[in-house]
Design a protein around this motif. Structure first.
Motif, PDB file in Angstrom:
ATOM      1  N   GLY A 114       0.817  -1.211   0.000  1.00 29.42           N
ATOM      2  CA  GLY A 114       0.000   0.000   0.000  1.00 29.42           C
ATOM      3  C   GLY A 114       0.849   1.258   0.000  1.00 29.42           C
ATOM      4  O   GLY A 114       0.331   2.363   0.112  1.00 29.42           O
ATOM      5  N   LEU A 115       2.167   1.103  -0.111  1.00 33.98           N
ATOM      6  CA  LEU A 115       3.102   2.225  -0.121  1.00 33.98           C
ATOM      7  C   LEU A 115       3.674   2.407  -1.519  1.00 33.98           C
ATOM      8  O   LEU A 115       4.095   1.443  -2.146  1.00 33.98           O
ATOM      9  N   THR A 116       3.695   3.638  -1.989  1.00 35.51           N
ATOM     10  CA  THR A 116       4.205   3.911  -3.333  1.00 35.51           C
ATOM     11  C   THR A 116       5.690   4.255  -3.274  1.00 35.51           C
ATOM     12  O   THR A 116       6.073   5.216  -2.599  1.00 35.51           O
ATOM     13  N   PRO A 117       6.525   3.478  -3.948  1.00 38.85           N
ATOM     14  CA  PRO A 117       7.957   3.795  -3.966  1.00 38.85           C
ATOM     15  C   PRO A 117       8.213   5.170  -4.589  1.00 38.85           C
ATOM     16  O   PRO A 117       7.641   5.508  -5.623  1.00 38.85           O
ATOM     17  N   GLU A 118       9.043   5.956  -3.916  1.00 40.06           N
ATOM     18  CA  GLU A 118       9.398   7.281  -4.419  1.00 40.06           C
ATOM     19  C   GLU A 118      10.652   7.241  -5.268  1.00 40.06           C
ATOM     20  O   GLU A 118      10.802   8.029  -6.186  1.00 40.06           O
ATOM     21  N   SER A 119      11.558   6.334  -4.916  1.00 37.14           N
ATOM     22  CA  SER A 119      12.806   6.239  -5.687  1.00 37.14           C
ATOM     23  C   SER A 119      13.414   4.854  -5.509  1.00 37.14           C
ATOM     24  O   SER A 119      13.006   4.084  -4.643  1.00 37.14           O
ATOM     25  N   VAL A 120      14.392   4.589  -6.366  1.00 36.25           N
ATOM     26  CA  VAL A 120      15.139   3.332  -6.298  1.00 36.25           C
ATOM     27  C   VAL A 120      16.581   3.714  -6.000  1.00 36.25           C
ATOM     28  O   VAL A 120      17.195   4.463  -6.747  1.00 36.25           O
ATOM     29  N   SER A 121      17.103   3.214  -4.881  1.00 42.13           N
ATOM     30  CA  SER A 121      18.462   3.588  -4.505  1.00 42.13           C
ATOM     31  C   SER A 121      19.503   2.556  -4.907  1.00 42.13           C
ATOM     32  O   SER A 121      20.688   2.850  -4.927  1.00 42.13           O
ATOM     33  N   SER A 122      19.061   1.333  -5.229  1.00 45.79           N
ATOM     34  CA  SER A 122      19.986   0.358  -5.804  1.00 45.79           C
ATOM     35  C   SER A 122      19.191  -0.619  -6.659  1.00 45.79           C
ATOM     36  O   SER A 122      18.016  -0.874  -6.404  1.00 45.79           O
ATOM     37  N   PHE A 123      19.871  -1.131  -7.673  1.00 47.31           N
ATOM     38  CA  PHE A 123      19.213  -1.992  -8.657  1.00 47.31           C
ATOM     39  C   PHE A 123      20.287  -2.846  -9.297  1.00 47.31           C
ATOM     40  O   PHE A 123      21.209  -2.317  -9.912  1.00 47.31           O
TER      41      PHE A 123
END
Length: 124
Positions: free
Chosen positions: A54-63
Motif C-alpha cells: 500500500g506504499l508507493t515507492p518514491e525512488s530506487v536507490s539500488s538496482f
C-alpha cells in the motif's frame, strides 16, 4: 465420390488449422520465454511492492541483476508529517525472479526524510 472428397478436404482443413495453432503456440511460448528488460523489471517491482504494502515507492536507490533474478532497494514514504523533512521514510529490499515476479521484500531501514546517513569513519 463427393462424400470422399468432402472428407479429404475436411481432413486437410483440420491439418492446416492444427498447424496454425501449433505455430501460434510456439510463438506464444517464445514470447513467454522472453525475459523482461531492466526497465520492465523496475516498473514491475514498483507496482508489485505498492500492491503488497500500500506504499508507493518514491525512488530506487539500488538496482542489480543477481544470479537468481534482480535485487532492488526502494525508498517509500511510510508516514507523512509536517514539515515534510520530518516524514518517516523507509528503505525496502525487494527481490524478483528472472521474469520480474516479486519473490520477497523486507524493510531494511527507517529514517526521517531530512536526515542524512551517518558517515562511516575511515579509520580516523
Amino acid at each position: 465420390m463427393s462424400n470422399t472428397r468432402d472428407t479429404s478436404q475436411s481432413r486437410d482443413s483440420q491439418k492446416t488449422q492444427e498447424s496454425q495453432e501449433t505455430h501460434h503456440d510456439r510463438e506464444q511460448d517464445a514470447a513467454d520465454d522472453r525475459l523482461p528488460t531492466p526497465m520492465e523489471v523496475l516498473r514491475q517491482a514498483r507496482s508489485q511492492l505498492a500492491e503488497l504494502t500500500g506504499l508507493t515507492p518514491e525512488s530506487v536507490s539500488s538496482f542489480e541483476q543477481t544470479e537468481n533474478g534482480w535485487s532492488l532497494e526502494m525508498e517509500v514514504l511510510e508516514l507523512p508529517k509536517v514539515p515534510d523533512t520530518m516524514s518517516l521514510m523507509a528503505s525496502y529490499q525487494v527481490d524478483l525472479d528472472r521474469r520480474g515476479e516479486l519473490t520477497g521484500y523486507r524493510r531494511v531501514r527507517r529514517y526521517e526524510r531530512g536526515r542524512a546517513d551517518a558517515r562511516q569513519s575511515g579509520g580516523r
